[in-house]
Enzyme design. Structure first.
Site, PDB file in Angstrom:
ATOM      1  N   ASP A  94       0.866  -1.173   0.000  1.00 49.25           N
ATOM      2  CA  ASP A  94       0.000   0.000   0.000  1.00 49.25           C
ATOM      3  C   ASP A  94       0.907   1.228   0.000  1.00 49.25           C
ATOM      4  OD1 ASP A  94      -2.151   1.615  -0.038  1.00 49.25           O
ATOM      5  OD2 ASP A  94      -2.973   1.003   1.896  1.00 49.25           O
ATOM      6  N   ALA A  95       1.231   1.662  -1.207  1.00 46.67           N
ATOM      7  CA  ALA A  95       2.297   2.647  -1.393  1.00 46.67           C
ATOM      8  C   ALA A  95       1.794   3.916  -2.087  1.00 46.67           C
ATOM      9  CB  ALA A  95       3.415   2.037  -2.220  1.00 46.67           C
ATOM     10  N   LYS A  96       0.653   3.806  -2.746  1.00 42.60           N
ATOM     11  CA  LYS A  96       0.014   4.949  -3.415  1.00 42.60           C
ATOM     12  C   LYS A  96       1.014   5.754  -4.245  1.00 42.60           C
ATOM     13  CE  LYS A  96      -3.892   4.837  -0.286  1.00 42.60           C
ATOM     14  NZ  LYS A  96      -3.517   3.871   0.766  1.00 42.60           N
ATOM     15  N   ARG A  97       1.774   5.044  -5.060  1.00 41.32           N
ATOM     16  CA  ARG A  97       2.767   5.668  -5.914  1.00 41.32           C
ATOM     17  C   ARG A  97       2.146   6.157  -7.217  1.00 41.32           C
ATOM     18  NH1 ARG A  97       5.117   4.709  -1.479  1.00 41.32           N
ATOM     19  NH2 ARG A  97       7.325   4.140  -1.370  1.00 41.32           N
TER      20      ARG A  97
END
Lengths: 280, 280
Positions: A94-97
């Site tokens: 869960d990095a929302k890159r």
């Protein structure tokens, strides 16, 4: 993990539970904090306790990055441990890159490359920068991009519900529609917050078969029943995440036992939903 | 670094150049690649060569994360080196983060905390998740959030130009307007791509005094003159980034010398612009 493997795991475990490993050194039980591998030890205990009830684990990168390089070493140990299990689970960074094309390629390498330090099955991606920021994440076989559509937080109302001048569609609908050209049901999922369960009908009209990663059940107040009412498909099509409600169910020595209880409680409800909706 | 310190640095160096450290092991000169600290050695050489001409350095996190934990160690060494310089520069973590409130707090800690591994002056943030995903980055004194408004890539046209049903405003305009309630000119900047220089008039109508981080000059085709025509203010208000055009000006042993030449070339143009627009 492929779509078929994921569906099989869900049917076998009668669960579509994702456990969010938002592991914070200031929130794990006091007695564990002194150890140099405290976060890994905590994660391992949580994983061992919840594995019978969960099909996916989702470390949120922020909690590891907050510990600097040592924090990321704890993440690597956690991923190595998950990969070592006989009981295969779906892993989500869960990095929302998301960045321009040549940069997103580097993020894809960082998180999805089988030869990298982490080798996740999937990665969450923010859509603001459009197509070339998303497509580089779809190139690894059996790996997934999980695109933010409708998030569970209050700030979701700031832009995601903006209505388009020409078609009257919301931004999150345009994200869903556009993304159908960038990936498919075998390599793209969507984040849709449980706190906006009534919007799942709209979401399903655009992506009827896609898997949805649904945060917001538990601490954030979303309802599992509502999510299933509007979001479940004949192949489940859901991964419902709980983080704080499970991993911090107790701040004492019984934290793993209590995490197991909370995970089991959700798994039992999920088994019911899967039966009621003829998935199993 | 405060706004006043940044403006003073710009006036002293007659430059608003930001050097983007998108340092890729497969693109740095062949003769350096074998060393275990190759990326740091490359960055140090680039920094030493360009420091007379640059006021800011912007490592893009993706390029370090792609190297796993070892890659992030190279970033830490780079930041330690930048902090050790007598010649103070503005540092930007080009990370494009953003998550629900309690998670953005962790990202803020990861990148901006003076006691953390990196201690950047600023961080780029994606606005899709709205207010509570952005405000946690504004709590550190003298630190900055750099919000994506209008990016330099092709995918910018997918959503950022979506027009609002009620007011006819574009998404990027709504991001700019909303964000005025979340921060101020002392702690918030905006990314506006040089490839969209003609939109700078619209941007400046909403944020007349804010600093803008402008990528896209050089490899991506943006024009410095156009950016200044529409974007410069009496206190400059611009940081113009060049990454590939400087750091990969040569792939041979003269890479640092050539980087210095390219940086100096831009600095000379910038000095002209600063004079022409009465900033110095």
């Amino acid at each position: 993990m492929t779509r078929q493997e994921l569906i099989k795991t869900i049917r076998t475990k009668k669960s579509f539970l994702c456990v969010g490993l938002d592991s914070d050194i200031n929130k794990i039980p006091q007695h564990m904090r002194g150890d140099k591998d405290a976060i890994f030890n905590f994660n391992k205990a949580i994983i061992d306790a919840t594995l019978p009830y969960a099909v996916a684990y989702k470390p949120n990168l922020a909690f590891y990055e907050a510990g600097g390089i040592k924090g990321l070493e704890q993440l690597k140990m956690t991923m190595d441990y998950l990969h070592s299990l006989n009981d295969k689970v779906f892993t989500i960074a869960d990095a929302k890159r998301g960045d321009i094309g040549n940069t997103s390629q580097q993020y894809a390498k960082a998180f999805l490359d089988p030869n990298g330090d982490f080798n996740f099955d999937s990665l969450t991606v923010a859509p603001y920068m459009g197509e070339d920021s998303v497509t580089p994440f779809t190139v690894y076989d059996g790996k997934w991009v999980i695109l933010l559509a409708l998030t569970s937080n209050k700030g979701a109302f700031d832009f995601q519900f903006m209505e388009d001048k020409n078609e009257g569609k919301h931004l999150f609908e345009k994200v869903l529609e556009s993304s159908r050209k960038w990936g498919n049901d075998e390599n793209m999922m969507y984040v849709v917050g449980a706190t906006k369960a009534d919007m799942l009908t709209t979401v399903r009209a655009i992506v009827p078969n896609s898997f949805l990663l649904v945060p917001g059940v538990g601490a954030q107040g979303g309802s599992l029943t509502e999510v299933c009412r509007y979001g479940i498909t004949s192949e489940c099509g859901l991964l419902v995440n709980s983080s704080r409600g499970i991993i911090y169910a107790s701040g004492e020595k019984d934290f793993a036992e209590r995490a197991a209880q909370e995970a089991q409680k959700l798994q039992c409800q999920m088994a019911e939903e899967l039966k009621n909706h003829n998935v199993i």
